[in-house]
Design an enzyme around this catalytic site. Structure first.
Site, short mmCIF file in Angstrom:
data_model
loop_
_atom_site.label_atom_id
_atom_site.label_comp_id
_atom_site.label_asym_id
_atom_site.label_seq_id
_atom_site.Cartn_x
_atom_site.Cartn_y
_atom_site.Cartn_z
N ARG A 15 0.84 -1.20 0.00
CA ARG A 15 0.00 0.00 0.00
C ARG A 15 0.88 1.25 0.00
O ARG A 15 2.08 1.18 0.20
CB ARG A 15 -0.92 -0.01 1.23
N LYS A 75 2.15 1.99 7.18
CA LYS A 75 2.57 1.18 8.34
C LYS A 75 3.41 2.01 9.30
O LYS A 75 3.94 3.07 8.94
CB LYS A 75 3.41 -0.01 7.87
N TYR A 94 -0.53 4.50 10.50
CA TYR A 94 -0.83 3.52 11.54
C TYR A 94 0.41 3.37 12.43
O TYR A 94 1.53 3.29 11.92
CB TYR A 94 -1.13 2.13 10.94
N HIS A 96 0.06 1.61 16.09
CA HIS A 96 -0.12 0.46 16.99
C HIS A 96 0.98 0.41 18.05
O HIS A 96 1.73 -0.57 18.15
CB HIS A 96 -0.17 -0.85 16.19
N GLU A 118 -5.09 4.55 13.81
CA GLU A 118 -5.98 3.62 14.50
C GLU A 118 -6.64 4.20 15.73
O GLU A 118 -7.57 3.60 16.27
CB GLU A 118 -5.25 2.31 14.85
N ASP A 270 -4.97 -10.99 14.14
CA ASP A 270 -4.10 -9.88 14.56
C ASP A 270 -4.30 -9.54 16.03
O ASP A 270 -3.51 -8.79 16.61
CB ASP A 270 -4.30 -8.65 13.66
N1 LIG Z 1 -6.43 -10.13 9.60
C1 LIG Z 1 -6.59 -8.92 9.10
O1 LIG Z 1 -5.99 -8.56 8.10
C2 LIG Z 1 -7.55 -7.96 9.75
C3 LIG Z 1 -7.96 -6.79 9.08
C4 LIG Z 1 -8.91 -5.97 9.70
C5 LIG Z 1 -9.41 -6.30 10.96
N2 LIG Z 1 -8.95 -7.42 11.59
C6 LIG Z 1 -9.44 -7.87 12.92
O2 LIG Z 1 -10.76 -8.39 12.81
C7 LIG Z 1 -11.38 -8.36 14.07
C8 LIG Z 1 -12.78 -7.78 13.98
O3 LIG Z 1 -12.69 -6.39 13.65
P1 LIG Z 1 -13.98 -5.49 13.45
O4 LIG Z 1 -13.51 -4.22 12.86
O5 LIG Z 1 -15.05 -6.25 12.78
O6 LIG Z 1 -14.40 -5.24 14.98
P2 LIG Z 1 -15.85 -4.76 15.49
O7 LIG Z 1 -15.63 -4.18 16.85
O8 LIG Z 1 -16.53 -3.95 14.45
O9 LIG Z 1 -16.68 -6.12 15.62
C9 LIG Z 1 -16.40 -7.11 16.58
C10 LIG Z 1 -17.69 -7.80 16.95
O10 LIG Z 1 -17.37 -8.96 17.73
C11 LIG Z 1 -18.46 -9.12 18.62
N3 LIG Z 1 -18.08 -10.08 19.67
C12 LIG Z 1 -17.29 -9.90 20.76
N4 LIG Z 1 -17.21 -11.03 21.47
C13 LIG Z 1 -17.96 -11.97 20.81
C14 LIG Z 1 -18.26 -13.34 21.02
N5 LIG Z 1 -17.81 -14.00 22.08
N6 LIG Z 1 -19.06 -13.96 20.11
C15 LIG Z 1 -19.52 -13.31 19.03
N7 LIG Z 1 -19.28 -12.01 18.78
C16 LIG Z 1 -18.50 -11.36 19.66
C17 LIG Z 1 -18.75 -7.71 19.10
O11 LIG Z 1 -20.03 -7.62 19.70
C18 LIG Z 1 -18.64 -6.93 17.78
O12 LIG Z 1 -19.90 -6.81 17.13
C19 LIG Z 1 -10.42 -7.54 14.95
O13 LIG Z 1 -9.62 -8.42 15.71
C20 LIG Z 1 -9.58 -6.80 13.96
O14 LIG Z 1 -8.31 -6.42 14.49
C21 LIG Z 1 -8.04 -8.25 10.99
#
Ligand SMILES: NC(=O)c1ccc[n+]([C@@H]2O[C@H](COP(=O)([O-])OP(=O)(O)OC[C@H]3O[C@@H](n4cnc5c(N)ncnc54)[C@H](O)[C@@H]3O)[C@@H](O)[C@H]2O)c1
Length: 372
Positions: A15, A75, A94, A96, A118, A270
């Site tokens: 990016r 980053k 970002y 972190h 973030e 992550d």
């Molecule tokens: N791997 C990647 O490249 C990448 C990229 C973007 C985001 N992420 C990660 O994805 C994850 C989700 O991000 P998001 O933006 O959707 O967050 P978000 O806060 O929008 O959504 C998280 C949801 O999880 C729910 N939740 C919490 N505990 C729960 C449980 N026990 N059972 C079911 N649901 C539950 C919450 O109520 C919430 O609605 C984060 O860890 C974020 O860091 C990873």
């Protein structure tokens, strides 16, 4: 303002901090923009695109860091970049910082004014500069899951949408936030039979109101999940408990209850991952199998679609880039508390409480930092 955009140097980061469209807007606002030659190539933007937008192309990152009043990146700065930051300069990217004491110390030593994507907020309690990457990762999750379900990749050999006379794949999305909602929409669009689990009833109500009929919702309990795992072809992990490690919702013993060749996509990797058997993987080697269940656990999923991710991030950062450049960081942050929430370091002071707590460092209130 002199704004600089260096090439990202973190491994496999394609990016870029500014798109040609962002450059054009900044130049129209009367700013001077320097872009490192080749910085946009990973996202499909040529030097000619930037020149046409009004950027000055610069050969070395050193020159960008030396001449810029504000550096815009993607980053967190790597050690060699941090050594070039200085007091009086703004860094917008970002960061972190919480789990990264080395970076925190270097930023404080440099005196740079660092605003972290973030931690910038919006009026509704959201994180608007994080959301675009969650949207990208969420929409990508069923695409990668569908690929992993193919026989040659160790999967069950199930087609997401089925065909006439053959039922679709069953997809379970754990967590109905930004990632989960986008994952569910795309999986449903591919024709799969989708269920979203969440712990938040208001969130489940919202999903039912808006998407009722396209996918189902269930309250997230151990029992509901155990029932759904038995028939699932693809499970997407998308939970987040802000500031905490992801809860382990699928244990190794649960894998034995699943269909052989079923796929787990752990987007929450992550934050440590929400499946006990998850470990971070890379785009070069994205999947592995445990007890017959295929795992996809790439920690920076948006990197796979760098062009879309760059443009999505740029759409979200541009108004802030322009505000910082037009008004200077102090006035921009004074006018906008959501941008002020992004301030992490200034003039050798840490200005973000969660990072201070995580690392045991004294914090200067961001409001006081505005006066420094
Ligand atoms: N791997 C990647 O490249 C990448 C990229 C973007 C985001 N992420 C990660 O994805 C994850 C989700 O991000 P998001 O933006 O959707 O967050 P978000 O806060 O929008 O959504 C998280 C949801 O999880 C729910 N939740 C919490 N505990 C729960 C449980 N026990 N059972 C079911 N649901 C539950 C919450 O109520 C919430 O609605 C984060 O860890 C974020 O860091 C990873």
């Amino acid at each position: 303002m002199r704004i600089g955009c260096p090439t990202e140097i973190k491994s496999h980061e394609y990016r870029v901090g500014l798109t040609p469209n962002a450059v054009r807007e900044a130049v129209t606002h009367g700013h001077q923009v320097m872009v490192q030659a080749g910085a946009g190539l990973g996202s499909g933007f040529t030097d000619a695109d930037y020149t046409a937008a009004g950027a000055e192309m610069v050969d070395s990152a050193e020159e960008i860091f030396a001449r810029s009043e504000m550096v815009v990146k993607v980053k967190e700065p790597q050690a060699v970049e941090r050594a070039q930051l200085r007091a009086g300069q703004v860094l917008f990217t970002y960061l972190h910082l919480a789990p990264d004491p080395d970076q925190t110390r270097d930023l404080l030593d440099s005196g740079v004014t660092a605003i972290a994507y973030e931690t910038v907020t919006d009026g509704q309690g959201g994180l608007p500069l994080l959301a675009p990457m969650s949207e990208v990762a969420g929409r990508l999750a069923p695409q990668m899951g569908a690929w992993a379900l193919q026989k040659a990749n160790g999967g069950r050999g199930t087609l997401m949408g089925g065909v006439p006379g053959v039922g679709p794949a069953e997809v379970v999305v754990i967590g109905g936030g930004v990632v989960g909602t986008h994952a569910a929409r795309v999986a449903a669009g591919m024709g799969a039979d989708v269920t979203v689990l969440d712990r938040s009833l208001p969130r489940l109500r919202y999903l039912d109101d808006v998407f009722g009929g396209r996918f189902k919702t269930r309250y997230s309990s151990g029992g509901a999940l155990a029932e759904l795992l038995e028939t699932a072809d693809l499970v997407v992990g998308a939970v987040l408990i802000p500031g905490a490690e992801a809860p382990k919702l699928v244990r190794r013993a649960d894998l034995a209850t699943m269909k052989p060749g079923a796929v787990l996509v752990d987007v929450a990797i992550d934050q440590g991952g929400c499946f006990e058997t998850s470990r971070p993987t890379t785009h070069d080697d994205p999947i592995y199998t445990v007890d017959g269940i295929v795992h996809y656990c790439v920690a920076n999923m948006p990197g796979a679609v760098a062009r879309t991710a760059t443009i999505a991030l740029g759409n979200a950062t541009l108004p802030h880039v322009l505000a910082l450049a037009d008004k200077g960081w102090r006035q921009a942050c004074e006018d906008d508390p959501n941008l002020l929430a992004g301030l992490n370091t200034h003039a050798g002071h840490l200005t973000y409480y969660a990072v201070g707590r995580a690392q045991g460092i004294d914090v200067l209130s961001p409001h006081l930092a505005l006066k420094e």
